[in-house]
Design a protein around this motif. Structure first.
Motif, PDB file in Angstrom:
ATOM      1  N   ILE A 210       5.630  -6.461  16.948  1.00 51.46           N
ATOM      2  CA  ILE A 210       5.544  -7.113  15.638  1.00 51.46           C
ATOM      3  C   ILE A 210       4.292  -7.984  15.597  1.00 51.46           C
ATOM      4  O   ILE A 210       4.122  -8.883  16.433  1.00 51.46           O
ATOM      5  CB  ILE A 210       6.808  -7.955  15.368  1.00 51.46           C
ATOM      6  CG1 ILE A 210       8.046  -7.060  15.359  1.00 51.46           C
ATOM      7  CG2 ILE A 210       6.681  -8.717  14.049  1.00 51.46           C
ATOM      8  CD1 ILE A 210       9.359  -7.810  15.323  1.00 51.46           C
ATOM      9  N   SER A 211       3.400  -7.715  14.632  1.00 51.08           N
ATOM     10  CA  SER A 211       2.141  -8.460  14.553  1.00 51.08           C
ATOM     11  C   SER A 211       2.122  -9.459  13.407  1.00 51.08           C
ATOM     12  O   SER A 211       1.349 -10.413  13.425  1.00 51.08           O
ATOM     13  CB  SER A 211       0.965  -7.494  14.405  1.00 51.08           C
ATOM     14  OG  SER A 211       1.100  -6.747  13.216  1.00 51.08           O
ATOM     15  N   THR A 212       2.934  -9.240  12.400  1.00 50.91           N
ATOM     16  CA  THR A 212       2.981 -10.180  11.273  1.00 50.91           C
ATOM     17  C   THR A 212       4.303  -9.970  10.552  1.00 50.91           C
ATOM     18  O   THR A 212       5.129  -9.157  10.969  1.00 50.91           O
ATOM     19  CB  THR A 212       1.771  -9.972  10.342  1.00 50.91           C
ATOM     20  OG1 THR A 212       1.775 -10.971   9.334  1.00 50.91           O
ATOM     21  CG2 THR A 212       1.792  -8.610   9.683  1.00 50.91           C
ATOM     22  N   ALA A 223       9.613  -7.211   9.396  1.00 47.39           N
ATOM     23  CA  ALA A 223       8.652  -7.179  10.498  1.00 47.39           C
ATOM     24  C   ALA A 223       7.588  -6.129  10.202  1.00 47.39           C
ATOM     25  O   ALA A 223       7.896  -5.041   9.705  1.00 47.39           O
ATOM     26  CB  ALA A 223       9.371  -6.848  11.802  1.00 47.39           C
ATOM     27  N   VAL A 224       6.344  -6.459  10.515  1.00 48.61           N
ATOM     28  CA  VAL A 224       5.230  -5.542  10.284  1.00 48.61           C
ATOM     29  C   VAL A 224       4.544  -5.283  11.623  1.00 48.61           C
ATOM     30  O   VAL A 224       4.269  -6.216  12.383  1.00 48.61           O
ATOM     31  CB  VAL A 224       4.208  -6.126   9.286  1.00 48.61           C
ATOM     32  CG1 VAL A 224       3.062  -5.132   9.064  1.00 48.61           C
ATOM     33  CG2 VAL A 224       4.880  -6.459   7.962  1.00 48.61           C
ATOM     34  N   GLY A 225       4.277  -4.026  11.910  1.00 53.90           N
ATOM     35  CA  GLY A 225       3.595  -3.689  13.161  1.00 53.90           C
ATOM     36  C   GLY A 225       3.127  -2.248  13.141  1.00 53.90           C
ATOM     37  O   GLY A 225       3.424  -1.490  12.214  1.00 53.90           O
ATOM     38  N   ARG A 226       2.401  -1.893  14.181  1.00 54.31           N
ATOM     39  CA  ARG A 226       1.886  -0.527  14.301  1.00 54.31           C
ATOM     40  C   ARG A 226       2.690   0.228  15.356  1.00 54.31           C
ATOM     41  O   ARG A 226       2.917  -0.298  16.459  1.00 54.31           O
ATOM     42  CB  ARG A 226       0.412  -0.578  14.704  1.00 54.31           C
ATOM     43  CG  ARG A 226      -0.143   0.752  15.172  1.00 54.31           C
ATOM     44  CD  ARG A 226      -1.598   0.631  15.534  1.00 54.31           C
ATOM     45  NE  ARG A 226      -2.057   1.763  16.331  1.00 54.31           N
ATOM     46  CZ  ARG A 226      -3.315   2.095  16.486  1.00 54.31           C
ATOM     47  NH1 ARG A 226      -4.256   1.383  15.907  1.00 54.31           N
ATOM     48  NH2 ARG A 226      -3.660   3.119  17.226  1.00 54.31           N
ATOM     49  N   VAL A 227       3.098   1.435  15.017  1.00 55.74           N
ATOM     50  CA  VAL A 227       3.820   2.283  15.973  1.00 55.74           C
ATOM     51  C   VAL A 227       2.836   2.716  17.055  1.00 55.74           C
ATOM     52  O   VAL A 227       1.830   3.365  16.771  1.00 55.74           O
ATOM     53  CB  VAL A 227       4.428   3.510  15.277  1.00 55.74           C
ATOM     54  CG1 VAL A 227       5.186   4.366  16.297  1.00 55.74           C
ATOM     55  CG2 VAL A 227       5.354   3.097  14.141  1.00 55.74           C
ATOM     56  N   GLN A 228       3.117   2.321  18.308  1.00 60.97           N
ATOM     57  CA  GLN A 228       2.206   2.663  19.402  1.00 60.97           C
ATOM     58  C   GLN A 228       2.511   4.030  19.994  1.00 60.97           C
ATOM     59  O   GLN A 228       1.605   4.734  20.438  1.00 60.97           O
ATOM     60  CB  GLN A 228       2.268   1.574  20.472  1.00 60.97           C
ATOM     61  CG  GLN A 228       1.827   0.216  19.944  1.00 60.97           C
ATOM     62  CD  GLN A 228       1.617  -0.792  21.051  1.00 60.97           C
ATOM     63  OE1 GLN A 228       1.581  -0.450  22.230  1.00 60.97           O
ATOM     64  NE2 GLN A 228       1.472  -2.058  20.690  1.00 60.97           N
ATOM     65  N   PHE A 289      13.569 -12.667  14.107  1.00 57.68           N
ATOM     66  CA  PHE A 289      12.498 -12.123  14.938  1.00 57.68           C
ATOM     67  C   PHE A 289      11.326 -13.073  14.888  1.00 57.68           C
ATOM     68  O   PHE A 289      11.212 -13.922  14.012  1.00 57.68           O
ATOM     69  CB  PHE A 289      12.095 -10.714  14.486  1.00 57.68           C
ATOM     70  CG  PHE A 289      11.487 -10.654  13.116  1.00 57.68           C
ATOM     71  CD1 PHE A 289      10.125 -10.824  12.925  1.00 57.68           C
ATOM     72  CD2 PHE A 289      12.279 -10.426  12.006  1.00 57.68           C
ATOM     73  CE1 PHE A 289       9.557 -10.764  11.664  1.00 57.68           C
ATOM     74  CE2 PHE A 289      11.721 -10.357  10.745  1.00 57.68           C
ATOM     75  CZ  PHE A 289      10.352 -10.533  10.571  1.00 57.68           C
ATOM     76  N   ASP A 290      10.456 -12.906  15.862  1.00 60.62           N
ATOM     77  CA  ASP A 290       9.251 -13.727  15.939  1.00 60.62           C
ATOM     78  C   ASP A 290       8.063 -12.790  16.123  1.00 60.62           C
ATOM     79  O   ASP A 290       8.216 -11.662  16.608  1.00 60.62           O
ATOM     80  CB  ASP A 290       9.344 -14.690  17.130  1.00 60.62           C
ATOM     81  CG  ASP A 290       8.519 -15.955  16.909  1.00 60.62           C
ATOM     82  OD1 ASP A 290       7.702 -15.960  15.970  1.00 60.62           O
ATOM     83  OD2 ASP A 290       8.681 -16.910  17.697  1.00 60.62           O
ATOM     84  N   ILE A 291       6.896 -13.247  15.741  1.00 58.85           N
ATOM     85  CA  ILE A 291       5.694 -12.448  15.939  1.00 58.85           C
ATOM     86  C   ILE A 291       5.448 -12.303  17.445  1.00 58.85           C
ATOM     87  O   ILE A 291       5.494 -13.277  18.180  1.00 58.85           O
ATOM     88  CB  ILE A 291       4.504 -13.100  15.220  1.00 58.85           C
ATOM     89  CG1 ILE A 291       4.681 -12.930  13.709  1.00 58.85           C
ATOM     90  CG2 ILE A 291       3.188 -12.507  15.673  1.00 58.85           C
ATOM     91  CD1 ILE A 291       3.774 -13.757  12.864  1.00 58.85           C
ATOM     92  N   GLY A 292       5.224 -11.084  17.888  1.00 53.74           N
ATOM     93  CA  GLY A 292       5.060 -10.810  19.315  1.00 53.74           C
ATOM     94  C   GLY A 292       6.266 -10.130  19.929  1.00 53.74           C
ATOM     95  O   GLY A 292       6.177  -9.621  21.055  1.00 53.74           O
ATOM     96  N   ASP A 293       7.422 -10.074  19.214  1.00 49.49           N
ATOM     97  CA  ASP A 293       8.597  -9.358  19.718  1.00 49.49           C
ATOM     98  C   ASP A 293       8.287  -7.863  19.815  1.00 49.49           C
ATOM     99  O   ASP A 293       7.469  -7.331  19.060  1.00 49.49           O
ATOM    100  CB  ASP A 293       9.796  -9.564  18.790  1.00 49.49           C
ATOM    101  CG  ASP A 293      10.334 -10.990  18.861  1.00 49.49           C
ATOM    102  OD1 ASP A 293       9.800 -11.784  19.651  1.00 49.49           O
ATOM    103  OD2 ASP A 293      11.283 -11.314  18.121  1.00 49.49           O
TER     104      ASP A 293
END
Length: 618
Positions: A210-212, A223-228, A289-293
């Protein structure tokens, strides 16, 4: 979605070099908006404060579909105080568009964001923007960008960057400066050719950090993030790895069910059934959730390293409002619990903001990257009907291994006409600034570069504008921690302190104008201990601002009505914060900003203070 048809880019630049305006034109020219659809200028700056100030505060995502490619675009802040936003999102992209003003060239924040991007190995494309500006020098700006890349140890492929010349405002773009005007599809073709497609095995176990975060009135916090790697599907159960306050070293894991997955479609979001590697998505269904999870497979939970963010440099104390006017200005959230809950939410949304419980009832120490970083939080809170007080900003010190005190240092650059350079050099020297470079250009403007403690920059911009009749252009960038440089003189003038409660009278204020500059207009409600102006001398003085004219049988209505007051000094939030001393604070309400002494009682204040306080006899 075909992984090879995805491109992820971030747009980075110094503040006011035209990032958001460029995104506007990319969205329009790539058909994101319907024909005839009414679109606001700087559509990505959706926050009220962003639109008012003309700056980007939060990183935001959008996407365009161009020639069968899905291009995710991340618009980032340009101000150094919001560098934490930039650091978080650079991990979600494969390349950057570095926007540089053709007139100004690379600036302080350009260096900061470029260094972060190059360290992550991202592919850069340089956009020399504002080529329609009078007096611009695109070739010089490009040379300076190349020099900057060399200084920042860019690798060979990064040094071989592609470049276009553009005007975001007009929506034009050229491959070479002498080419005829084209549109921004020239830039988008370059993005498709030069920015690599995202890597990641779609058949591996799902993994996302989660980046933002974003907020939806229907779905709540997302939660916003990129699928790695792997594939995320609606309804699937994944493991959420998170940190707790009790045990900061070992992450905890819990299983959560994904309720909904959305991806960016233009500036809106649309639901999708599944997302593969490289896609930037929003996920609904996480309670907390927190950013970095990290989200990963339930059978083999993974915890990725937390996102590194540079430490904060400035802190302020937030406390419950204890003034006699508390609760009378439309404030809805007044208690310590309200304050604690709101500050905790602010930290969860922005990890660069640190919140700690301080000594004293309902007192919290909030640390950030700079004055603007903290005052934007304060401005948002007052608009949400919170009422509280904030103390004077304090620089955060550190200690080295030998126990020696270290303080944050910054690079500070000032550009000013040569006739004003003397007073500015004197002022920066008084603030422990060490001159690194001084150059005079062909327009007789002096460019000064200083290494200066962060303490010395508190309130410096307003002072430099005053000394230069408004001509000074300044920029700063965090440099690192160095040994303590010694005392820096605080504000030299004292203040005018109200003696009696009531409404300020024109008659009384007219008598006080000789004493100093006033901060309030007539009819303002005042109370004992409230600061109503700046004294001409170094001592504080207690004055009666509510005293009216004594009534007698002799009247002269014309003279009573003709009290002419000098316009009062209307203080912004940033000016209030940088004006106050350690024994003063700012009362923040939805309707007003008031300066006051922390201790309102004059007798207690006299006992606490070492310097004498005069009382006006008039």
């Amino acid at each position: 979605m075909d992984q090879n048809k995805i491109r992820n880019i971030a747009i980075i630049a110094h503040v006011d070099h035209g990032k958001t305006t460029l995104v506007d034109q990319i969205l329009k020219q790539c058909g994101t908006f319907h024909e005839g659809e009414e679109v606001n200028e700087r559509v990505m700056d959706s926050g009220a404060i962003e639109r008012e100030r003309g700056i980007t505060i939060l990183s935001k995502n959008a996407s365009v579909n161009y020639k069968g490619y899905h291009i995710n675009i991340v618009d980032t802040p340009g101000h150094a105080d919001f560098g934490g936003q930039v650091e978080r999102v650079l991990g979600t992209v494969d390349g950057v568009l570095l926007v540089v003003d053709a007139f100004e060239g690379p600036m302080a924040q350009t260096r900061f964001v470029t260094q972060k991007a190059l360290q992550l190995g991202l592919t850069p494309i340089v956009v020399i923007n504002k080529i329609d500006r009078d007096g611009c020098n695109p070739h010089s700006a490009l040379d300076k960008v190349f020099d900057l890349f060399c200084e920042l140890d860019a690798n060979e492929s990064q040094l071989d960057f592609s470049c276009v010349y553009a005007s975001g405002r007009k929506g034009i773009c050229r491959k070479e400066i002498d080419d005829p005007d084209g549109d921004l599809r020239i830039l988008m073709d370059l993005v498709i050719d030069k920015i690599p497609a995202p890597k990641g095995d779609p058949n591996a176990a799902p993994l996302l950090q989660i980046s933002t975060l974003e907020y939806s009135s229907f779905l709540g916090r997302m939660a916003v993030g990129r699928v790695q790697q792997g594939t995320f599907k609606t309804g699937m159960t994944v493991a959420q790895s998170f940190m707790t306050d009790n045990d900061s070293d070992t992450p905890k894991v819990k299983n959560i069910r994904i309720q909904k997955i959305l991806h960016y479609d233009g500036i809106q979001s649309s639901p999708i059934d599944e997302a593969g590697p490289g896609e930037i998505i929003q996920i609904a269904g996480l309670e907390t959730f927190d950013i970095g999870d990290t989200l990963s497979a339930t059978d083999k939970p993974v915890s990725l390293p937390r996102i590194h963010i540079d430490p904060p440099t400035i802190s302020m104390l937030f406390t419950v409002n204890t003034s006699p006017l508390a609760g009378k200005d439309g404030g809805k959230f007044l208690t310590g619990n309200n304050l604690a809950e709101r500050l905790e939410r602010a930290h969860m949304a922005d990890p660069a903001l640190l919140v700690e419980k301080a000594d004293g009832a309902s007192t919290f120490k909030v640390s950030g990257r700079g004055i603007l970083h903290l005052t934007i939080l304060v401005e948002n809170m007052r608009r949400e009907l919170y009422e509280f007080t904030i103390g004077s900003p304090q620089v955060i010190f550190q200690k080295d291994e030998a126990g020696k005190l270290l303080e944050p240092m910054e690079t500070f650059k000032v550009e000013v006409p040569s006739e004003y350079s003397g007073p500015i050099i004197e002022e920066l020297g008084r603030r422990k600034g060490e001159m690194v470079d001084m150059q005079t250009d062909e327009n007789n403007r002096v460019n000064l570069e200083y290494k200066i403690p962060s303490r010395g920059l508190l309130g410096v911009r307003a002072k430099l504008l005053s000394l230069s009749k408004g001509y000074a252009i300044s920029q700063s960038l965090f440099l690192g921690f160095e040994p303590y440089k010694g005392d820096i003189p605080a504000r030299t003038n004292g203040v005018l302190i109200a003696k009696e409660p009531g409404a300020a009278a024109s008659y009384a204020l007219a008598k006080l104008e000789d004493r100093g500059a006033l901060f309030i207009p007539p009819a303002t409600e005042v109370y004992p201990g409230m600061i109503i102006g700046e004294h001409n001398r170094t001592t504080d003085i207690i004055v009666n601002a509510t005293k009216g004219k004594h009534l007698t049988n002799m009247r002269s209505k014309a003279s009573d009505d003709n009290i002419q007051l000098t316009p009062y000094r209307r203080m912004t939030l940033e000016e209030c914060v940088t004006f106050i001393n350690d024994d003063e604070c700012v009362e923040v309400t939805p309707l007003a900003l008031r300066l006051r002494k922390i201790t309102l009682d004059p007798h207690k204040r006299k006992q606490e203070s070492k310097s004498p306080v005069e009382e006006d006899e008039d």
